[in-house]
Design a protein around this motif. Structure first.
Motif, short mmCIF file in Angstrom:
data_model
loop_
_atom_site.label_atom_id
_atom_site.label_comp_id
_atom_site.label_asym_id
_atom_site.label_seq_id
_atom_site.Cartn_x
_atom_site.Cartn_y
_atom_site.Cartn_z
N GLY A 199 9.63 -8.64 -0.91
CA GLY A 199 9.50 -7.62 0.12
C GLY A 199 8.20 -6.86 0.15
N TYR A 200 7.34 -7.01 -0.83
CA TYR A 200 6.07 -6.28 -0.84
C TYR A 200 4.99 -7.06 -0.10
N GLY A 229 6.59 -1.53 0.28
CA GLY A 229 5.36 -1.14 0.96
C GLY A 229 4.21 -2.08 0.63
N ILE A 230 2.99 -1.56 0.76
CA ILE A 230 1.78 -2.35 0.57
C ILE A 230 1.17 -2.01 -0.80
N THR A 237 -5.86 -0.15 -7.54
CA THR A 237 -4.52 -0.63 -7.20
C THR A 237 -3.75 0.55 -6.64
N TYR A 238 -3.40 0.46 -5.35
CA TYR A 238 -2.73 1.55 -4.64
C TYR A 238 -1.45 1.04 -4.01
N PHE A 239 -0.51 1.97 -3.84
CA PHE A 239 0.74 1.62 -3.17
C PHE A 239 1.02 2.60 -2.04
N SER A 240 1.37 2.03 -0.89
CA SER A 240 1.74 2.85 0.27
C SER A 240 3.04 2.32 0.84
N PRO A 241 4.08 3.18 0.99
CA PRO A 241 5.33 2.73 1.61
C PRO A 241 5.07 2.30 3.05
N PHE A 242 5.85 1.36 3.52
CA PHE A 242 5.64 0.82 4.86
C PHE A 242 5.72 1.89 5.94
N ASN A 243 6.67 2.84 5.82
CA ASN A 243 6.82 3.84 6.88
C ASN A 243 5.78 4.94 6.82
N LYS A 244 4.89 4.88 5.83
CA LYS A 244 3.84 5.88 5.73
C LYS A 244 2.45 5.27 5.96
N GLU A 249 -0.05 10.38 5.18
CA GLU A 249 1.07 10.74 4.32
C GLU A 249 0.73 10.48 2.86
N LYS A 250 1.72 10.66 2.05
CA LYS A 250 1.53 10.47 0.60
C LYS A 250 1.30 9.00 0.28
N GLU A 251 0.34 8.74 -0.58
CA GLU A 251 0.06 7.39 -1.05
C GLU A 251 0.13 7.39 -2.57
#
Length: 270
Positions: A199-200, A229-230, A237-244, A249-251
């Protein structure tokens, strides 16, 4: 005075020697006749014909394909072909790197095929060709699971660079990749997006793709229970939820070195 031997005394021994010599010639002639008869019977019997052909290592193509390309039909003379010539013919097939042909048992033929490894599928006008470890693309009807689909990789040099990275990647991680899309531009020619089975979505660059993906299981374990998310691996290395993703928004930044090691913390990124 020399002793005189009567010729009559020697006749029995001479006859015995002559009889033995005649018997040896007779036995030799019979043996030659029997061998010739057996050879004749052999070539007239099914034993002198190819009874079966066993093909090992066929993955890129099915066994019937190799059987036809060998040019040796069942029932053809067992000694009527040169194994080296068959090997040369089979080596002409795309994706084949090594061939061994040998005669087994009485009338069986053994063909062992070594193929180049399949790395991924290449989408081509709705069809899926196979990308091999050397960067070549071949057509095949096989269903090969657990390899990604590659899109928009028309440039051979880019394709070979990505193939090299996929060959270096841990198999367990590679099998999690569903699809890879080449997103490179003139300014950033090495960017790709990978869609994962869990799912990522991963954003990365080709030269460090295998190295960064080594930490993918550790990263996703830290994100367990959170929204999908992404995961951006292009620089850090960063993560961002799909809805953000499309808002300010927060990352989440995965702290650690540039290989992506460390913990997941929240930071405001505006």
């Amino acid at each position: 005075m020399d002793k005189v031997i009567d010729i009559e005394e020697r006749i029995p021994s001479m006859r015995e020697k002559r009889r033995r010599k005649t018997n040896k010639k007779f036995i030799f002639i019979i043996a030659v006749f029997c061998i010739a008869l057996l050879v004749l019977l052999y070539f007239q019997s099914p034993l002198s014909k190819v009874g079966s052909i066993e093909i090992h290592g066929a993955i890129l193509y099915d066994e019937e394909f190799y059987f036809e390309k060998s040019g040796v039909p069942i029932g053809s003379p067992y000694w009527g072909f040169d194994t080296k010539e068959i090997e040369k013919e089979l080596l002409k097939i795309e994706g084949v790197s090594k061939v061994s042909v040998s005669r087994k048992l009485i009338s069986d033929i053994d063909i062992s095929i070594t193929e180049l490894k399949m790395v991924a599928y290449m989408e081509n006008d709705g069809k899926f060709d196979l990308l091999l470890e050397n960067g070549d693309i071949i057509s095949s009807d096989i269903n090969y699971p657990n390899v990604p689909i590659l899109n928009h990789l028309d440039k051979p040099d880019i394709r070979k660079k990505l193939t090299h990275q996929l060959m270096k990647m841990d198999k367990d991680v590679l099998h999690l990749i569903s699809e890879i899309i080449y997103t490179g531009t003139e300014d950033y020619p090495d960017t790709i997006t990978a869609y994962m089975d869990d799912g990522y979505e991963v954003h990365a660059i080709i030269p460090t793709f295998a190295e960064k993906m080594e930490f993918y299981p550790e990263i996703t374990s830290q994100l367990e229970g959170m929204e999908k998310g992404i995961i951006d691996m292009e620089v850090g290395t960063y993560f961002s939820p799909f809805n953000k993703v499309y808002g300010i928004e927060k990352e989440l930044i995965i702290e650690g070195d540039e290989e992506g090691e460390g913990d997941v913390d929240g930071e405001e990124n505006e």
